[in-house]
Design a protein around this motif. Structure first.
Motif, PDB file in Angstrom:
ATOM      1  N   LYS A  35      43.538  48.176  48.035  1.00  0.00           N
ATOM      2  CA  LYS A  35      43.616  49.572  48.468  1.00  0.00           C
ATOM      3  C   LYS A  35      42.888  49.645  49.450  1.00  0.00           C
ATOM      4  O   LYS A  35      43.324  50.506  50.686  1.00  0.00           O
ATOM      5  CB  LYS A  35      42.607  49.970  47.151  1.00  0.00           C
ATOM      6  N   LEU A  36      41.704  48.902  49.865  1.00  0.00           N
ATOM      7  CA  LEU A  36      41.019  48.853  51.271  1.00  0.00           C
ATOM      8  C   LEU A  36      42.047  48.588  52.375  1.00  0.00           C
ATOM      9  O   LEU A  36      41.987  49.301  53.447  1.00  0.00           O
ATOM     10  CB  LEU A  36      39.900  47.976  51.293  1.00  0.00           C
ATOM     11  N   LEU A  37      42.707  47.424  52.268  1.00  0.00           N
ATOM     12  CA  LEU A  37      43.684  47.067  53.084  1.00  0.00           C
ATOM     13  C   LEU A  37      44.575  47.929  53.247  1.00  0.00           C
ATOM     14  O   LEU A  37      44.949  48.390  54.660  1.00  0.00           O
ATOM     15  CB  LEU A  37      44.436  45.662  52.787  1.00  0.00           C
ATOM     16  N   CYS A  39      40.236  55.616  48.683  1.00  0.00           N
ATOM     17  CA  CYS A  39      40.722  54.585  47.946  1.00  0.00           C
ATOM     18  C   CYS A  39      40.017  54.714  46.476  1.00  0.00           C
ATOM     19  O   CYS A  39      40.435  54.131  45.531  1.00  0.00           O
ATOM     20  CB  CYS A  39      39.838  53.257  48.190  1.00  0.00           C
ATOM     21  N   ASN A  40      39.429  56.021  46.375  1.00  0.00           N
ATOM     22  CA  ASN A  40      38.824  56.012  44.894  1.00  0.00           C
ATOM     23  C   ASN A  40      38.051  54.979  44.209  1.00  0.00           C
ATOM     24  O   ASN A  40      38.406  54.671  43.242  1.00  0.00           O
ATOM     25  CB  ASN A  40      40.056  56.521  43.867  1.00  0.00           C
ATOM     26  N   ILE A  41      37.079  54.591  45.063  1.00  0.00           N
ATOM     27  CA  ILE A  41      36.355  53.467  44.640  1.00  0.00           C
ATOM     28  C   ILE A  41      34.863  53.890  44.622  1.00  0.00           C
ATOM     29  O   ILE A  41      34.474  54.753  45.522  1.00  0.00           O
ATOM     30  CB  ILE A  41      36.549  51.974  45.376  1.00  0.00           C
ATOM     31  N   THR A  42      34.071  53.074  44.161  1.00  0.00           N
ATOM     32  CA  THR A  42      32.726  53.485  44.200  1.00  0.00           C
ATOM     33  C   THR A  42      31.888  52.646  45.036  1.00  0.00           C
ATOM     34  O   THR A  42      32.708  51.647  45.747  1.00  0.00           O
ATOM     35  CB  THR A  42      31.853  52.919  42.696  1.00  0.00           C
ATOM     36  N   GLU A  43      30.702  53.252  45.569  1.00  0.00           N
ATOM     37  CA  GLU A  43      30.010  52.299  46.696  1.00  0.00           C
ATOM     38  C   GLU A  43      29.910  50.953  46.061  1.00  0.00           C
ATOM     39  O   GLU A  43      29.646  49.786  47.114  1.00  0.00           O
ATOM     40  CB  GLU A  43      28.591  52.742  46.867  1.00  0.00           C
ATOM     41  N   THR A  86      30.690  45.210  46.793  1.00  0.00           N
ATOM     42  CA  THR A  86      31.178  43.733  46.227  1.00  0.00           C
ATOM     43  C   THR A  86      32.122  43.163  47.017  1.00  0.00           C
ATOM     44  O   THR A  86      31.923  41.850  47.267  1.00  0.00           O
ATOM     45  CB  THR A  86      31.475  43.892  44.747  1.00  0.00           C
ATOM     46  N   ILE A  87      33.110  43.812  47.570  1.00  0.00           N
ATOM     47  CA  ILE A  87      34.190  43.295  48.136  1.00  0.00           C
ATOM     48  C   ILE A  87      33.570  42.827  49.540  1.00  0.00           C
ATOM     49  O   ILE A  87      33.952  41.646  50.085  1.00  0.00           O
ATOM     50  CB  ILE A  87      35.478  44.134  48.321  1.00  0.00           C
ATOM     51  N   PHE A  88      33.093  43.624  50.133  1.00  0.00           N
ATOM     52  CA  PHE A  88      32.388  43.278  51.536  1.00  0.00           C
ATOM     53  C   PHE A  88      31.713  42.209  51.732  1.00  0.00           C
ATOM     54  O   PHE A  88      31.516  41.138  52.560  1.00  0.00           O
ATOM     55  CB  PHE A  88      31.724  44.736  52.103  1.00  0.00           C
ATOM     56  N   ARG A  89      30.641  42.174  50.496  1.00  0.00           N
ATOM     57  CA  ARG A  89      30.057  40.821  50.137  1.00  0.00           C
ATOM     58  C   ARG A  89      30.621  39.616  50.154  1.00  0.00           C
ATOM     59  O   ARG A  89      30.285  38.519  50.728  1.00  0.00           O
ATOM     60  CB  ARG A  89      29.100  41.087  49.226  1.00  0.00           C
TER      61      ARG A  89
END
Length: 119
Positions: free
Chosen positions: A65-67, A93-97, A102-105
């Motif tokens: 979704k991010l991509l 993206c309808n995602i939580t912080e 988590t993905i960025f880490r």
């Protein structure tokens, strides 16, 4: 595949030289043998780990979704501050912080590992 300890269905599988490593989202880790050592897993052509290999199935969905959002809104993301980017990611993206961080880490940690092993 599911964890034999907690029945968690979110499991990642990492091919290592000696064995196959599994880890469930709750943190349980176990190893299984390759076929040539009496196990049931076929050896891979390569042991190189890609970012997607360390993402749980639900994290892969968030990553995709991010991509997709970055591709669609590239001009916007290249011109705004980090806080605006984060808010946009969560909304579009309808995602939580927590999911986003988590993905960025994981991306950050993966890049550190890749940088350290390439020298």
């Amino acid at each position: 595949m599911q964890c034999s300890v907690c029945n968690e269905k979110e499991v990642i599988k990492i091919y290592r030289l000696d064995k196959v490593k599994f880890q469930c989202k709750r943190g349980h880790i176990w190893f299984e043998d390759y076929k040539d050592n009496g196990g049931r897993h076929k050896r891979p052509y390569s042991y190189e780990i890609q970012l997607e290999d360390i993402l749980f199935p639900s994290e892969k969905e968030v990553y995709k979704k991010l991509l997709d959002d970055i591709e669609k809104n590239n001009r916007f993301y290249n011109s705004v501050d980090p806080v605006s980017k984060a808010k946009s990611f969560m909304k579009n993206c309808n995602i939580t912080e927590k999911e986003m961080l988590t993905i960025f880490r994981k991306i950050r940690d993966f890049e550190k590992i890749k940088t350290n092993t390439s020298h």
